[in-house]
Design an enzyme around this catalytic site. Sequence first.
Site, PDB file in Angstrom:
ATOM      1  N   ARG A  31       0.943  -1.155   0.017  1.00 50.31           N
ATOM      2  CA  ARG A  31       0.072   0.092  -0.014  1.00 50.31           C
ATOM      3  C   ARG A  31       0.836   1.205  -0.235  1.00 50.31           C
ATOM      4  NH1 ARG A  31      -4.518   2.884   3.416  1.00 50.31           N
ATOM      5  NH2 ARG A  31      -5.868   3.360   1.714  1.00 50.31           N
TER       6      ARG A  31
ATOM      7  N   HIS B  47       0.629   4.098  -2.965  1.00 51.08           N
ATOM      8  CA  HIS B  47       0.162   5.608  -2.612  1.00 51.08           C
ATOM      9  C   HIS B  47       1.101   6.456  -2.892  1.00 51.08           C
ATOM     10  CE1 HIS B  47      -3.704   5.018   0.285  1.00 51.08           C
ATOM     11  NE2 HIS B  47      -3.722   4.225  -0.932  1.00 51.08           N
TER      12      HIS B  47
ATOM     13  N   TRP C  94     -10.764  -8.664   2.746  1.00 51.28           N
ATOM     14  CA  TRP C  94     -11.464  -9.120   1.609  1.00 51.28           C
ATOM     15  C   TRP C  94     -11.420 -10.425   1.484  1.00 51.28           C
ATOM     16  CZ3 TRP C  94      -8.135  -4.634   2.034  1.00 51.28           C
ATOM     17  CH2 TRP C  94      -8.685  -3.321   1.564  1.00 51.28           C
TER      18      TRP C  94
HETATM   19 FE1  CCH Z   1      -6.674  -0.289  -1.564  1.00 49.99          FE
HETATM   20  N1  CCH Z   1      -7.567   0.313   0.298  1.00 49.99           N
HETATM   21  N2  CCH Z   1      -7.877   1.021  -2.644  1.00 49.99           N
HETATM   22  N3  CCH Z   1      -5.573  -0.770  -3.191  1.00 49.99           N
HETATM   23  N4  CCH Z   1      -5.098  -1.537  -0.385  1.00 49.99           N
HETATM   24  C1  CCH Z   1      -7.113  -0.330   1.608  1.00 49.99           C
HETATM   25  C2  CCH Z   1      -6.158  -1.170   1.762  1.00 49.99           C
HETATM   26  C3  CCH Z   1      -5.378  -1.935   0.842  1.00 49.99           C
HETATM   27  C4  CCH Z   1      -8.863   1.805  -1.962  1.00 49.99           C
HETATM   28  C5  CCH Z   1      -8.973   1.893  -0.681  1.00 49.99           C
HETATM   29  C6  CCH Z   1      -8.481   1.036   0.324  1.00 49.99           C
HETATM   30  C7  CCH Z   1      -5.890  -0.216  -4.323  1.00 49.99           C
HETATM   31  C8  CCH Z   1      -7.101   0.614  -4.754  1.00 49.99           C
HETATM   32  C9  CCH Z   1      -7.887   1.040  -3.800  1.00 49.99           C
HETATM   33  C10 CCH Z   1      -4.187  -2.064  -1.108  1.00 49.99           C
HETATM   34  C11 CCH Z   1      -3.435  -1.930  -2.399  1.00 49.99           C
HETATM   35  C12 CCH Z   1      -4.121  -1.202  -3.278  1.00 49.99           C
HETATM   36  C13 CCH Z   1      -7.924   0.271   2.405  1.00 49.99           C
HETATM   37  C14 CCH Z   1      -7.927   0.343   3.901  1.00 49.99           C
HETATM   38  C15 CCH Z   1      -8.981   1.402   1.599  1.00 49.99           C
HETATM   39  C16 CCH Z   1      -9.891   2.137   2.316  1.00 49.99           C
HETATM   40  C17 CCH Z   1      -6.664   1.079   4.529  1.00 49.99           C
HETATM   41  C18 CCH Z   1      -6.732   0.769   6.174  1.00 49.99           C
HETATM   42  O1  CCH Z   1      -7.744   0.812   6.704  1.00 49.99           O
HETATM   43  O2  CCH Z   1      -5.666   0.260   6.559  1.00 49.99           O
HETATM   44  C19 CCH Z   1      -9.592   2.328  -2.935  1.00 49.99           C
HETATM   45  C20 CCH Z   1     -10.893   3.077  -2.834  1.00 49.99           C
HETATM   46  C21 CCH Z   1      -9.071   1.678  -4.363  1.00 49.99           C
HETATM   47  C22 CCH Z   1      -9.345   2.207  -5.751  1.00 49.99           C
HETATM   48  O3  CCH Z   1     -10.553   2.599  -5.859  1.00 49.99           O
HETATM   49  C23 CCH Z   1      -4.910  -0.382  -5.356  1.00 49.99           C
HETATM   50  C24 CCH Z   1      -4.719  -0.144  -6.884  1.00 49.99           C
HETATM   51  C25 CCH Z   1      -3.784  -1.227  -4.921  1.00 49.99           C
HETATM   52  C26 CCH Z   1      -2.667  -1.772  -5.115  1.00 49.99           C
HETATM   53  C27 CCH Z   1      -2.255  -1.978  -6.494  1.00 49.99           C
HETATM   54  C28 CCH Z   1      -3.530  -2.960   0.166  1.00 49.99           C
HETATM   55  C29 CCH Z   1      -2.419  -3.901  -0.334  1.00 49.99           C
HETATM   56  C30 CCH Z   1      -4.420  -2.576   1.431  1.00 49.99           C
HETATM   57  C31 CCH Z   1      -4.281  -3.499   2.606  1.00 49.99           C
HETATM   58  C32 CCH Z   1      -3.488  -2.588   3.236  1.00 49.99           C
HETATM   59  C33 CCH Z   1      -3.073  -3.361   4.782  1.00 49.99           C
HETATM   60  O4  CCH Z   1      -2.567  -2.463   5.737  1.00 49.99           O
HETATM   61  O5  CCH Z   1      -3.515  -4.203   5.051  1.00 49.99           O
END
Ligand code: CCH
Length: 288
Positions: A44, A48, A187
């Site tokens: 992430r 970002h 998820w």
């Molecule tokens: Fe995401 N993401 N993401 N995401 N994401 C969150 C967590 C992860 C969105 C929203 C969220 C991508 C696209 C999107 C990861 C990778 C990717 C969370 C929870 C939200 C909200 C954060 C928390 O509470 O810690 C949205 C909206 C979109 C697009 O519309 C894309 C693209 C990627 C990478 C290619 C990953 C990995 C996580 C998990 C992080 C963790 O700490 O476990």
Amino acid sequence: GQEPKRRIFVPRFGDYQKVYDAIAKRLHEHDNYDDGSYGPVLLRLAWHASGTYDKLTNTGGSNGATMRFAPESDHGANAGLKAARDFLEPVKEAFPWITYSDLWILAGVCSIQEMQGPKIPYRAGRSDRDLSFCTPDGRLPDASKDGSHIRAIFGRMGFGDREMVALSGAHALGRCHTDRSGYHGPWTFSPTTLTNDYFKLLLDEKWAYKKWNGPKQFEDVKTKTLMMLPTDMELVKDKAFRKYTELYAKDNDAFFKDFSDAVVTLFELGVPFEQPEDLRYTFKSSFD
Ligand code: CCH
């Protein structure tokens, strides 16, 4: 005392492989975090760092590692990513020649491969920049929005529908944290292994609004342990997105191929590389 002779150190593939190995070692040693891995939060961080890119102005992207600084570090979307940046600090100390911007992206590559995802070919050459290069808030996606928002955000980076769906498959990994985004839960049932389960679950499970005081999100009716964000549900509601969701649910190889290609593009947005495209590095994983 004589001045020591200074030599310019030009890192090569083997040097980056050593950094990869150090990150992988730390990943496997620190298996007490979250669901058992820093991999998801490292991915992430890389996403970002990259996802701020705006193709019209050629600003943002992984070149610069400006998330080290406020205001970018305080943007709501980046809540919790300090855990990932801190995790990498000892690696930066051991390999001071690597820039933060190259290190964060290398950590994203390493995380995907170590969580049994596809190979992600890598180019080095990002430079760290100061806080005047921080991007404005609002460039990363807002999970409460619909398909037009997804297309606006990822379109601004230069992506099409197919790449948007493929990239979203990253949500097979990790979880939402109430103290970070306000959302809650993972998820998939295997949040530290990259699979196409996110797409399968989107199509196969029944999803209903979670009854709680938090933001609007979905939970699976059967076990009430899994979650989907409103933006995740768009990948089945929107016909053009759904075509790719169905493809990736059926065909993990197609998902891995498209995911790898789209992530390589994402991680390179806006970076002025000297290393040519046809000479990317492909790292050996710890289990190869
Ligand atoms: Fe995401 N993401 N993401 N995401 N994401 C969150 C967590 C992860 C969105 C929203 C969220 C991508 C696209 C999107 C990861 C990778 C990717 C969370 C929870 C939200 C909200 C954060 C928390 O509470 O810690 C949205 C909206 C979109 C697009 O519309 C894309 C693209 C990627 C990478 C290619 C990953 C990995 C996580 C998990 C992080 C963790 O700490 O476990």
